[in-house]
Structure formats: structure tokens, C-alpha cells
Design a protein around this motif. Structure first.
Motif, PDB file in Angstrom:
ATOM      1  N   UNK A 149       0.835  -1.205   0.000  1.00 49.70           N
ATOM      2  CA  UNK A 149       0.000   0.000   0.000  1.00 49.70           C
ATOM      3  C   UNK A 149       0.868   1.253   0.000  1.00 49.70           C
ATOM      4  N   UNK A 174       0.621   4.345  -2.537  1.00 46.66           N
ATOM      5  CA  UNK A 174       0.495   5.742  -2.107  1.00 46.66           C
ATOM      6  C   UNK A 174       1.602   6.606  -2.699  1.00 46.66           C
ATOM      7  N   UNK A 217       0.885   7.268  -6.269  1.00 47.89           N
ATOM      8  CA  UNK A 217      -0.202   8.257  -6.418  1.00 47.89           C
ATOM      9  C   UNK A 217       0.289   9.670  -6.110  1.00 47.89           C
ATOM     10  N   UNK A 218       1.079   9.779  -5.034  1.00 49.80           N
ATOM     11  CA  UNK A 218       1.596  11.100  -4.657  1.00 49.80           C
ATOM     12  C   UNK A 218       2.460  11.665  -5.780  1.00 49.80           C
ATOM     13  N   UNK A 276       0.359  12.670  -8.819  1.00 49.30           N
ATOM     14  CA  UNK A 276      -0.390  13.937  -8.724  1.00 49.30           C
ATOM     15  C   UNK A 276       0.553  15.134  -8.767  1.00 49.30           C
ATOM     16  N   UNK A 277       1.712  15.000  -8.139  1.00 49.86           N
ATOM     17  CA  UNK A 277       2.676  16.101  -8.200  1.00 49.86           C
ATOM     18  C   UNK A 277       3.125  16.332  -9.641  1.00 49.86           C
ATOM     19  N   UNK A 307       2.680  30.572   3.119  1.00 48.49           N
ATOM     20  CA  UNK A 307       1.860  29.363   3.178  1.00 48.49           C
ATOM     21  C   UNK A 307       1.294  29.060   4.553  1.00 48.49           C
ATOM     22  N   UNK A 346      -6.778  14.128  -2.846  1.00 50.10           N
ATOM     23  CA  UNK A 346      -5.443  14.700  -2.652  1.00 50.10           C
ATOM     24  C   UNK A 346      -5.097  14.787  -1.174  1.00 50.10           C
ATOM     25  N   UNK A 355      -4.319  11.360   0.235  1.00 47.36           N
ATOM     26  CA  UNK A 355      -3.023  10.847  -0.234  1.00 47.36           C
ATOM     27  C   UNK A 355      -1.877  11.607   0.415  1.00 47.36           C
ATOM     28  N   UNK A 356      -1.965  12.938   0.383  1.00 47.40           N
ATOM     29  CA  UNK A 356      -0.875  13.753   0.930  1.00 47.40           C
ATOM     30  C   UNK A 356      -0.710  13.544   2.424  1.00 47.40           C
ATOM     31  N   UNK A 393      -0.748  10.909   3.945  1.00 49.25           N
ATOM     32  CA  UNK A 393       0.014   9.687   4.236  1.00 49.25           C
ATOM     33  C   UNK A 393       1.500   9.846   3.978  1.00 49.25           C
ATOM     34  N   UNK A 394       1.895  11.000   3.418  1.00 51.06           N
ATOM     35  CA  UNK A 394       3.333  11.220   3.222  1.00 51.06           C
ATOM     36  C   UNK A 394       3.979  11.310   4.601  1.00 51.06           C
ATOM     37  N   UNK A 445       5.190  18.816  -1.023  1.00 48.54           N
ATOM     38  CA  UNK A 445       4.114  18.327  -1.890  1.00 48.54           C
ATOM     39  C   UNK A 445       2.916  19.273  -1.853  1.00 48.54           C
ATOM     40  N   UNK A 446       2.577  19.728  -0.648  1.00 47.15           N
ATOM     41  CA  UNK A 446       1.435  20.642  -0.534  1.00 47.15           C
ATOM     42  C   UNK A 446       1.709  21.969  -1.228  1.00 47.15           C
ATOM     43  N   UNK A 453      -7.378   4.512   6.771  1.00 49.15           N
ATOM     44  CA  UNK A 453      -7.845   5.621   5.927  1.00 49.15           C
ATOM     45  C   UNK A 453      -9.354   5.518   5.716  1.00 49.15           C
TER      46      UNK A 453
END
Lengths: 300, 335
Positions: free
Chosen positions: A18, A22, A25-26, A29-30, A286, B128, B131-132, B134-135, B144-145, B241
Motif C-alpha cells: 500500500x 500511495x 499516487x503522490x 499527482x505532483x 503558506x 489529494x 493521499x498527501x 500519508x506522506x 508536496x502541498x 484511511x
């Protein structure tokens, strides 16, 4: 060290699989978010011929800064930049002043008629005169074709007022006001001496929100300005990026092909030149705006 | 007597005595007291009222004055007479809109585009965030954010400019790719069929990261003990999750969804206008762009205002209905 090891061994095979999913996927998306930006940046410094032939995919091909030279030589871009800078700075100051002028009194419990005043502002969120009445009023007021139309019309957000008000309500205890009143400090002075310094984080957020909004907006310029000399940057961008959209479909036989290619590569450079200020700025703020969005999400 | 006076001033409002019968002098005394109380209250927050002046002036001039100007929706606007002096025509403008052949097309495009947008772009911020979240390394998480917020800070003009560069039929990246794979090039930008998808998916790219902020915040507020307990019970990460994080952000998600539904008829002008061209108006002509065209291009002010007003009224009705629903379903509401 042993603790880490222990945890490592307790991870099951399923969890490890898993983890991989993940991670994929991360990264995916980036990549999707970043790719268009990287491509534009690469294309902006590539040889126009290479772009034209579709050889640029990720990294620049045939490094070439001609597009930037053209952009910086362009009078429109210069005028637009100058105007936008002016509108952004003055506009942000004016909208911040108006926002706090509403937010601070509304954050005070002692304000007589607070709920009524709140609904006075809230109502404008749900009902508006619409494009044409606003336009006619602006003309009637003699603001047409002035920078004040760009700066004032529809730029102050009630949402931001609520965010600022909620922030002040939550961070400044009533006792502080009482102490200040005891010391003979009036409501206005309290604002500048106590409330404003304590509201620095939300001030930063709102400056960013308003600033970005002014920098990126073209609508007010489109509707209220007719004089090219006062156009904001985004309107010139629109001309460069969009108005000759049909160009790519006319046969290029008649015009100089190299000229055409340069005009295409200018588009990439112009995107970079116009977007970089905001893209460089936001990471520094941010931690503030994440907070700002959260406050806004809390019902006021 | 004291009790009665207080009652009149509002101290015992909840106690429903029959209204005391007062003589004229007593009434006058009560009113004087009332006025004095208000005056002292006003006096106490005098500074605050002074502070409010700029904001009140601003909203009066730029929001309430145009609202009053909405009356030209029921007038035949004449430039000489202005907003206030023009002739009344009743419902003529509105009827002209209802009877026009493009009425249903506008409604269909506006509602269709915005429902499509809502359904597609709603789940992405949640995904998103999940997923994020779990980083593992905090530093990576932040990086990433930060990257995911970047598109939000690009202007609409630039966004549509990038779309044009990527999708144009001549040498756009996508079409070059299609050609290389042996497909025919396709005019994405000029296709009415492609317009809604172009609009919606570019919006996902631009806003998914930014809109995930609120879900990331919701995830951060989930009690870590839940995760620890689940871990001890042998729950896998996927299970945690699905059974901790997802339910944890569900209330936030429901509220966001309800709020979004309230905006369905509120199709923004800026992006649609930039993406619009002669070839795709069949799907890209929405109410807001039509209002612009009728009003500012054709100077048909009354007509254009009437359409805007119609849209605004539907928005409000939608919002009120949705708000009521929200109250019923989740106990949370806007007002």
C-alpha cells in the motif's frame, strides 16, 4: 534506532504494498500538477524551431533567450506591468483598510446593532445589482476609465471581512479591551496599539489574497477601462495569448515563418514573466494562508 | 412601576405579561428612557461607528446603489434619462428573455456546465488530502502541498493561455502527441463537444490542491489516539484511511458539497468568457457571458439587467433551499 527497527519489522506486507501505491499516487499527482508549469518554463527558453516541431517535451532544447528579450522590449508588457503594480499596491491597501474598517467593529461585542450591521454586509454576498447596474453607476460616478474603477468595484470581499472578524474575536480576549479602556485608551487607539499588532497573521493572509486577486484580475480592466495606456497586465496578456488564437490555424505561407515561431515562443516567456511574482511569493506565506482558510471555514 | 418600565425597555421580554396599559405620561417616560439607553449605548461605541464609516460607504456605493439600479430591469433604458428617469416597461424585458430561442440553451449550458464541474471537481481535493496526509516525512509533506497550491496562483488568462498552447490544432503538445500515435489532430479549442471537459478538467488542475487545504486541516484535527488504537488492533493503513480518516472528514465534505450546490446557477464569467469562441458557443454560452454580450456589447441595458436579475433570484432560491436541506441533514447551515 531499535524503535525504528521494531516498527519497520511490524509493517505487514500488505502495508508495504500500500505504501508503494500511495507513493506512486503522490508522485503522479505532483507530476500532473507540475508538468504544465515545467513545460512552459522549458519552452520559454527553448529554440522556437524546436517548439514548433514539437521536440520540446520536458527539458529546454537549444537554449535561447530571444523570447525574453522580445518580451522585455515590448512596450505593452512594460505598461501593463507598471499599471498592474500600481493597481495591486494601491488596491491592496484600500481593500485592506475597508476590510478592517468593517471587521474590527464587528468583532467587538459591545457594538450596538452588531447583528444588523453584520447582515448589512452579509446581504451583499447573496444579492447584487449585477454587471450592468454596477457599470452604469460607475459611469455615473465618473469613475469610468480611472484606476479607481479597477481598484474599487467588487474588490472588497465580505468573506474576507468575516475571516478577519472571526480571527480578532478568537485571538483577542475581552479582558484586554477592558484593561485598555481602564487605562483610558479609546476604541480607535486600541485598534492601532493592540488589535492590529495581534492580527499580523491574518493581515498577511488578506494582503496575499487581495494582492493575488489584483495581480490576476482582468475583468474590471476589461469593462471599465478604454484607454490602452492604463490597461493592467492581464489584458495585454489576453491579447498576446488568446486573441490571435485563430493564428495557429491560418496558413502560415504568407507570413514570415520565423517571425511566426518567435511570436509563439513569446507566449511562453510572457506567461513566466507575469506569473513568477505570485509563484515566488506564496510559499513564504503558506503557513499563514492555511490558517486563514481554516478560520474562514469555521462558521462565523 | 420599575418592573413595568424595564419590561418596556426589553429586560423581561421573554416573560409574556399582558402589555401594560400606560398613561400618556408614562409612555413618554418609557420612550425617553429607551432613547437614553440607546444613546448611551451608541455613545459607548462611538469610536467603532467612526471606524465603520469607510466600509459602510463602500458597500452603499458599490453594492447597494447598483441593487437599487436593478430597477432598469423593468425599464426601457434611455441614456439621456439615466437609470432613475427611464420609462417603466414592466415585465417586457423578462418576457423577451423567456420567449427567446436561446433561453433554454442558456439554462442548459449554465446548469449543465456547473453540475458537471461540481461532480467532477468535488472528489479531487478529498483524494489529494487523503493521499498527501500519508506522506510520512513532514518536510516532504510540506513540499508536496506547496507544489499543489501553485496552479491556484496563476491567473485565468494565463490558465486559458496554457490550455491554448497545449491543445491548439496546429502544433499544440497534445495534438503533436496524437499525431505521433497515429491519430488525427483534433480542434479541442473550437469544439463545442470538448468545451465542457476542457473547462472542468483545467479547473480541477488549477484548484484541487488549493481546495484540499480545508480537508488537510480536518484530517489534522482527527484524534491520533484513534489511529494508535486501530494500529494495536491490527488495522492496515488502508483500513485506517477508510474507517478513520474518511469518516473524520465526511462532515466537512458534506458541508462543502451543500455549499457548492447552492452555487450551481452561479457560473462565473471570467474563465468561460476567455475560452469562448465563435465555434463553441453552442455549449459555452452561459448566462453570465450572455449578460455581458447583451449589456456591454449591444448596450441593451434593461434586457441584460433583467437576465442578470433572473439569475440572481434563482441563485437565492437555490441557496435558501439548500440551506434548509443542510440544516435538516447535518444540523449545519449558513444562516
Amino acid at each position: 534506532m531499535t524503535a525504528v527497527k521494531k516498527r519497520r519489522t511490524s509493517i505487514s506486507a500488505g502495508d508495504r504494498a500500500f505504501d508503494v501505491v500511495l507513493a506512486v499516487l503522490t508522485i503522479l499527482s505532483v507530476l500532473v500538477i507540475l508538468y504544465p508549469l515545467v513545460f512552459v518554463a522549458s519552452a520559454s527558453v527553448s529554440d522556437p524551431m524546436e517548439i514548433f516541431q514539437g521536440n520540446v517535451w520536458l527539458w529546454p532544447k537549444g537554449f535561447n533567450l530571444d523570447a525574453y528579450k522580445q518580451v522585455f522590449r515590448n512596450d505593452d508588457i512594460f505598461t501593463g506591468y507598471k499599471n498592474t503594480l500600481l493597481y495591486t499596491v494601491v488596491g491592496t491597501v484600500v481593500t485592506i483598510v475597508i476590510t478592517f474598517s468593517a471587521a474590527y467593529p464587528l468583532s467587538r461585542k459591545k457594538l450596538y446593532g452588531r447583528n444588523k450591521l453584520m447582515s448589512f454586509f452579509l446581504f451583499t454576498m447573496f444579492f447584487s445589482g449585477g454587471m450592468i447596474p454596477t457599470y452604469l453607476i460607475v459611469r455615473q460616478l465618473g469613475l469610468y476609465n480611472t484606476m479607481w474603477a479597477v481598484i474599487l468595484v467588487g474588490t472588497v470581499s465580505v468573506y474576507n471581512i468575516i475571516v478577519a472578524r472571526t480571527f480578532m474575536q478568537n485571538t483577542i480576549p475581552e479582558e484586554l479591551y477592558e484593561a485598555a479602556a481602564m487605562d483610558g485608551c479609546g476604541d480607535i487607539r486600541v485598534f492601532f496599539r493592540v488589535v492590529l499588532p495581534l492580527s499580523a497573521p491574518i493581515l498577511a493572509v488578506l494582503v496575499l489574497f487581495y494582492g493575488v486577486n489584483f495581480w490576476n484580475s482582468y475583468f474590471n480592466g476589461l469593462i471599465y477601462l478604454s484607454d490602452r495606456a492604463s490597461y493592467p497586465l492581464q489584458l495585454f496578456l489576453r491579447e498576446i495569448l488568446l486573441n490571435n488564437m485563430a493564428d495557429s490555424m491560418i496558413d502560415t505561407a504568407g507570413i514570415d515563418i520565423s517571425q511566426y515561431m518567435v511570436s509563439e515562443s513569446i507566449k511562453y516567456a510572457v506567461i513566466i514573466v507575469s506569473s513568477v511574482p505570485m509563484l515566488v511569493l506564496y510559499p513564504f506565506l503558506q503557513k499563514f494562508f492555511v490558517k486563514g482558510v481554516m478560520i474562514g471555514a469555521v462558521k462565523g | 412601576m420599575v418592573k413595568m418600565l424595564n419590561g418596556a425597555v426589553g429586560f423581561f421580554k421573554k416573560q409574556k405579561d399582558p402589555k401594560p396599559i400606560m398613561s400618556r405620561e408614562e409612555k413618554r417616560a418609557v420612550n425617553a428612557l429607551k432613547r437614553r439607553r440607546i444613546r448611551t449605548k451608541l455613545n459607548q461605541s462611538k469610536g467603532l461607528y467612526v471606524f465603520l464609516i469607510p466600509a459602510i460607504l463602500y458597500f452603499l456605493v458599490f453594492c447597494y446603489l447598483p441593487m437599487y439600479g436593478v430597477q432598469i430591469a423593468f425599464k426601457y433604458y434611455s441614456p439621456i434619462e439615466g437609470i432613475w428617469g427611464s420609462q417603466w416597461t414592466g415585465m417586457k424585458n423578462l418576457n423577451r428573455f423567456f420567449d427567446s430561442y436561446y433561453f433554454w440553451r442558456l439554462i442548459r449550458n449554465t446548469v449543465g456546465l456547473s453540475l458537471y464541474n461540481l461532480i467532477v471537481s468535488f472528489p479531487f481535493p478529498i483524494l489529494l488530502a487523503l493521499i498527501f496526509n500519508e506522506v510520512q516525512s513532514p518536510k516532504m509533506k510540506k513540499v508536496v502541498q506547496t507544489i499543489s497550491y501553485a496552479p491556484h496562483f496563476i491567473s485565468v488568462v494565463v490558465l486559458v493561455g496554457i490550455l491554448n498552447l497545449f491543445f491548439n490544432q496546429g502544433n499544440g503538445l497534445i495534438n503533436v502527441l496524437l499525431a505521433k500515435m497515429g491519430f488525427e489532430k483534433f480542434g479541442f479549442l473550437t469544439s463545442a463537444a470538448a468545451f465542457p471537459s476542457m473547462y472542468v478538467w483545467s479547473g480541477v488542475w488549477q484548484n484541487a490542491g488549493w481546495n484540499s487545504i480545508i480537508y488537510i486541516a480536518a484530517l489534522a484535527s482527527i484524534d491520533p489516539q484513534l489511529h494508535e488504537a486501530a494500529q494495536i488492533d491490527g488495522a492496515s493503513r488502508l483500513q485506517r484511511i477508510l474507517h478513520i480518516n474518511l469518516p473524520g472528514i465526511l462532515p466537512t465534505a458534506i458541508i462543502m458539497f451543500i455549499l457548492d450546490i447552492g452555487q450551481v446557477m452561479n457560473m462565473g464569467f471570467e474563465k468561460v468568457f476567455l475560452m469562448q469562441n465563435a465555434q463553441n458557443t453552442e455549449t459555452s454560452q452561459v448566462i453570465s457571458t450572455f449578460v455581458y454580450e447583451a449589456g456591454l456589447i449591444n448596450s441593451d441595458y434593461g434586457f441584460s439587467t433583467a437576465i442578470g436579475l433572473f439569475n440572481n433570484v434563482i441563485n437565492i432560491i437555490l441557496l435558501l433551499v439548500v440551506n434548509k436541506l443542510a440544516k435538516k441533514i447535518s444540523g449545519t447551515s449558513l444562516f
